[in-house]
Design an enzyme around this catalytic site. Structure first.
Site: not given
Ligand SMILES: NC(=O)c1ccc[n+]([C@@H]2O[C@H](COP(=O)([O-])OP(=O)(O)OC[C@H]3O[C@@H](n4cnc5c(N)ncnc54)[C@H](O)[C@@H]3O)[C@@H](O)[C@H]2O)c1
Length: 260
Positions: A148, A161
């Site tokens: 991130s 986080y």
């Molecule tokens: N959305 C943002 O702005 C953003 C920014 C930077 C980083 N991220 C990172 O991107 C990644 C994806 O996030 P997103 O935004 O698509 O969120 P999201 O909530 O849409 O997707 C996250 C997915 O991870 C799954 N998950 C959670 N815990 C789990 C576990 N223990 N085992 C297996 N699967 C699990 C959830 O069920 C979900 O389907 C994450 O690592 C998040 O930290 C997101």
């Protein structure tokens, strides 16, 4: 003409939703067979990702997996190999966030965030690398983890986080160096504010706060992260390992500019 990932097989964790889903779809569109991994509670979303891939003529299946579990990670790799005969790439993407100032973060929440985001990104590559070391040289495999912009700088209200996402970059650099000469590349992407349920679940004022230090003032689309992830896993990135690639609309650059 073949896609960037033609003939490759791999996995994406957290692929029931958001960035993970977009990555699984893009891997498949570029010719790869993809295992969609996510929690059992996210089975419906995961099956939807698989349905979108197969409707498009791709190869995919859902494997329930909790990335904080060693046994699940080991079984996940075994499943990819059993189904597709090999493991060429892995995207360790599953993650969670807890929005609290440090002194208000419960010990349980801290442990949960570290277990999913950091331990999960240790266990995944551990089992993936064990498998990839058995692939033929010189290019044995490629791994990308989702960190991130909070892996590169502070983001207020996200102490646990940010700690986990900084830790992912440490694991990424170490693995990149340890396996470079064995033909396994390991990289990370550092997204900025991307419009997924992780973001849309937050109240509007919190969304504005997260968006504020971005040079581009819009939310990113998950597909914009997927383009970077798939490129890093492809042969086009054959000389790239150990990087933490911001896909963040200039948020890291913006903070640096503020400090100089
Ligand atoms: N959305 C943002 O702005 C953003 C920014 C930077 C980083 N991220 C990172 O991107 C990644 C994806 O996030 P997103 O935004 O698509 O969120 P999201 O909530 O849409 O997707 C996250 C997915 O991870 C799954 N998950 C959670 N815990 C789990 C576990 N223990 N085992 C297996 N699967 C699990 C959830 O069920 C979900 O389907 C994450 O690592 C998040 O930290 C997101």
């Amino acid at each position: 003409m073949g896609g960037l990932m033609e003939g490759r097989a791999g996995l994406v964790t957290g692929a029931a939703s958001g960035i993970g889903r977009a990555c699984a779809l893009r891997f498949a569109r570029e010719g790869a067979a993809v295992i969609v991994a996510d929690l059992p509670s996210a089975g419906r979303g995961a099956e939807e990702t698989v349905a979108q891939i197969t409707a498009d003529g791709g190869r995919s299946a859902y494997v329930p997996c909790d990335v904080s579990s060693a046994a699940d990670n080991e079984a996940l790799v075994a499943h990819v190999v059993q189904r597709f005969g090999k493991l060429d790439f892995a995207h360790n993407n599953a993650g969670i966030g807890v929005h609290r100032r440090l002194h208000e973060t419960s010990d349980e929440d801290f442990d949960r965030v570290i277990a999913v985001n950091l331990r999960g990104t240790f266990l995944g590559p551990k089992h993936q690398i064990r498998q990839m070391l058995g692939n033929d040289p010189p290019f044995r495999g490629a791994i990308v983890s989702t960190s991130s912009n909070a892996g590169l700088r502070a983001v207020t209200m996200l102490s646990a986080y940010a700690a986990s996402k900084h830790g992912i970059l440490g694991l990424t650099k170490n693995a990149a160096v340890e396996y470079a000469e064995e033909g396994i590349r390991v990289n990370a992407v550092c997204p900025g504010a991307i419009m997924t349920p992780l973001m849309s679940d937050q109240p509007p004022e919190r969304q504005r706060e997260i968006l504020a230090p971005q040079a581009m003032t819009r939310f990113g689309d998950p597909a914009e992260v997927a383009a970077a992830v798939v490129w890093l896993c492809s042969a086009e990135a054959s000389f790239v390992t150990g990087v933490a690639l911001p896909v963040d609309a200039g948020s890291v650059a913006w903070v640096s500019a503020h400090r100089s």
